[in-house]
Design a protein around this motif. Sequence first.
Motif, PDB file in Angstrom:
ATOM      1  N   GLY A 146      -2.236   4.467   5.085  1.00 27.51           N
ATOM      2  CA  GLY A 146      -1.756   3.668   5.844  1.00 27.51           C
ATOM      3  C   GLY A 146      -1.303   3.091   6.152  1.00 27.51           C
ATOM      4  O   GLY A 146      -1.220   2.522   7.354  1.00 27.51           O
ATOM      5  N   ASN A 177      -0.609   8.946   2.331  1.00 26.38           N
ATOM      6  CA  ASN A 177      -0.576   7.570   3.027  1.00 26.38           C
ATOM      7  C   ASN A 177      -0.528   7.885   4.505  1.00 26.38           C
ATOM      8  O   ASN A 177      -0.178   7.789   5.576  1.00 26.38           O
ATOM      9  CB  ASN A 177       1.452   6.932   3.045  1.00 26.38           C
ATOM     10  CG  ASN A 177       1.141   5.226   3.295  1.00 26.38           C
ATOM     11  OD1 ASN A 177       0.771   5.271   3.568  1.00 26.38           O
ATOM     12  ND2 ASN A 177       2.722   5.286   3.191  1.00 26.38           N
ATOM     13  N   CYS A 219      -9.552  -0.123  -0.609  1.00 29.04           N
ATOM     14  CA  CYS A 219      -8.621   1.144  -0.641  1.00 29.04           C
ATOM     15  C   CYS A 219      -6.981   1.180  -1.954  1.00 29.04           C
ATOM     16  O   CYS A 219      -6.554   2.194  -2.276  1.00 29.04           O
ATOM     17  CB  CYS A 219      -7.560   0.240   0.812  1.00 29.04           C
ATOM     18  SG  CYS A 219      -8.641  -0.041   1.981  1.00 29.04           S
ATOM     19  N   ARG A 220      -7.468   0.541  -2.556  1.00 32.07           N
ATOM     20  CA  ARG A 220      -7.361   0.104  -4.298  1.00 32.07           C
ATOM     21  C   ARG A 220      -8.109   1.806  -4.656  1.00 32.07           C
ATOM     22  O   ARG A 220      -7.156   2.826  -5.586  1.00 32.07           O
ATOM     23  CB  ARG A 220      -7.084  -0.177  -4.741  1.00 32.07           C
ATOM     24  CG  ARG A 220      -6.019  -1.303  -4.500  1.00 32.07           C
ATOM     25  CD  ARG A 220      -5.484  -2.929  -5.315  1.00 32.07           C
ATOM     26  NE  ARG A 220      -4.753  -3.246  -4.439  1.00 32.07           N
ATOM     27  CZ  ARG A 220      -4.749  -5.149  -4.778  1.00 32.07           C
ATOM     28  NH1 ARG A 220      -5.807  -5.387  -5.444  1.00 32.07           N
ATOM     29  NH2 ARG A 220      -4.041  -5.948  -4.817  1.00 32.07           N
ATOM     30  N   ALA A 260       0.333   3.880  -2.401  1.00 33.80           N
ATOM     31  CA  ALA A 260       0.049   5.375  -2.553  1.00 33.80           C
ATOM     32  C   ALA A 260       0.939   6.679  -3.712  1.00 33.80           C
ATOM     33  O   ALA A 260       1.141   7.322  -3.787  1.00 33.80           O
ATOM     34  CB  ALA A 260       0.122   4.914  -0.643  1.00 33.80           C
ATOM     35  N   THR A 290      -7.569   5.518  -3.305  1.00 34.72           N
ATOM     36  CA  THR A 290      -5.739   6.014  -3.231  1.00 34.72           C
ATOM     37  C   THR A 290      -6.192   6.173  -4.516  1.00 34.72           C
ATOM     38  O   THR A 290      -5.383   8.085  -4.862  1.00 34.72           O
ATOM     39  CB  THR A 290      -4.694   4.785  -3.385  1.00 34.72           C
ATOM     40  OG1 THR A 290      -4.909   3.786  -1.737  1.00 34.72           O
ATOM     41  CG2 THR A 290      -3.127   5.367  -3.619  1.00 34.72           C
ATOM     42  N   MET A 331       0.403  -1.618   0.585  1.00 32.81           N
ATOM     43  CA  MET A 331       0.524  -0.161  -0.110  1.00 32.81           C
ATOM     44  C   MET A 331       0.770   0.744  -0.300  1.00 32.81           C
ATOM     45  O   MET A 331       0.462   1.958  -0.605  1.00 32.81           O
ATOM     46  CB  MET A 331      -1.133  -0.066   0.945  1.00 32.81           C
ATOM     47  CG  MET A 331      -1.957  -0.617   1.854  1.00 32.81           C
ATOM     48  SD  MET A 331      -3.235  -1.260  -0.355  1.00 32.81           S
ATOM     49  CE  MET A 331      -4.005  -0.218  -0.658  1.00 32.81           C
ATOM     50  N   THR A 339      -4.513   6.626   1.535  1.00 34.26           N
ATOM     51  CA  THR A 339      -4.659   5.483   1.185  1.00 34.26           C
ATOM     52  C   THR A 339      -5.258   5.538   2.020  1.00 34.26           C
ATOM     53  O   THR A 339      -4.794   5.916   3.405  1.00 34.26           O
ATOM     54  CB  THR A 339      -3.831   5.225   0.556  1.00 34.26           C
ATOM     55  OG1 THR A 339      -2.794   5.676  -0.553  1.00 34.26           O
ATOM     56  CG2 THR A 339      -2.954   3.867   1.041  1.00 34.26           C
TER      57      THR A 339
END
Length: 407
Positions: free
Chosen positions: A36, A34, A345-346, A27, A349, A23, A355
């Motif tokens: 994440g 980010n 989540c993808r 990002a 982003t 991830m 992200t």
Amino acid sequence: MTTLHPFLAHRLIGTGTSVFSEMSALAAKHHAINLGQGFPDFPGPPWIKAAAEEAIAGDINQYAIAHGAPVLRQALAAHYSPRLGRDLDPNRDVVVTSGATEAIFASVLGLVNPGDEVVIFEPFYDSYVPSIDFAGGVPRYVPLRQPDADHAEWWYDAAELEAACGPRTKLILVNTPHNPTGKVFTRAELQHIAGLAQRWNTLVLSDEVYEYLTFDDAEHISIATLPGMWERTLTVSSAGKTFSLTGWKIGWVIAPPSLNAATRGTHQFIVFCSATPLQAGIAAALSLADDHGYYDQFRTEYSQRRDVLLAALADAGLPAFAPRGTYFALADIRHLPYIDDVAFCRALTVEAGVTAIPPTAFYSEGHRELGRHLARFAFCKRVETLEEAAHRLHRWASPTAQAAGKC
Ligand code: PMP
Ligand code: GLN
């Protein structure tokens, strides 16, 4: 994995690439904020960095004693003696490791025999299962359940935990405050776990890396302080979260010699020792933190960051569970038209430029369903970063963006 990498050992089959690396790379590719991987985007305290710089300039640059530089073991013993309610011996009760990740890996490898069972709560920090697998152990999973009408906080079913424990259990792995739910285990829960450990004569490995990150009236309790538990608990923590220096990778295990012999035994052949000047830096951090009023300020700043993130998520239609501890919040995404947390989540982003981490990475195959409707957001970021994330999420959630077909 086997076809692509025919030379890899079987133990790596199925491990793939850590969700954090994956991830963070995504990002970076999309210039996303980010939220994440959990690392601060602000610097660690200058007085700690100065202590490490002084150590380097003063030529404290050769191997340390394998189980820790004396200056850090002494600082750790002084720091944890009141916290654990006993007079810790820096020579016998403390082992310094390369972060909590290595502390857990080295301890599990030194304690678990092939076929031994290790009980872990789900969702779990991603290194737990490979650590158990590499030792030949067998993970037994106990899912944490979401807050509901009967439970104000994340909870576990006592019967499920009891069913997971038995004569083959070698270790119960506890993480409090808990990543990624933000749960802080209560005294009653820890007493229940302690009772099971005693009943089945098992050990407890307690991952407490977020020990200073508790909010409101949440109280962090080390299971090692409960009656009869010092003798069977390895308490793990690290400097990364508490001092905002995740890249230093200085961690430790506090446990009686009968248990930490396992950590020492494997640690000496994994890394031999951890970075000497950084150990000096963390010794200074522990010794000076109170004088700097560090811990209170740390909590206050994190409460503000938490509030900014929770408000941003709510504003974007991503209701989140308010964490009692850690620097993560789990948002509920079940009402959105994505097939699962990974897809969400993808897409977030790419579409929003923010992200998050898909929590199914923290569940066993059999329990993935429990994480599919969640997304983990980290708030170990500057308030300005969180505000920019709030702005992007707001724009992403707006009807115009939706009409443009963001999903
Ligand atoms: N345990 C938990 C629950 C974590 O979230 C993390 C990640 N930061 C670690 C252990 C690893 O800590 P370290 O960076 O000190 O290896
Ligand atoms: N503990 C951090 C998290 O949960 C990341 C650690 C790592 O990158 N391995 O985000």
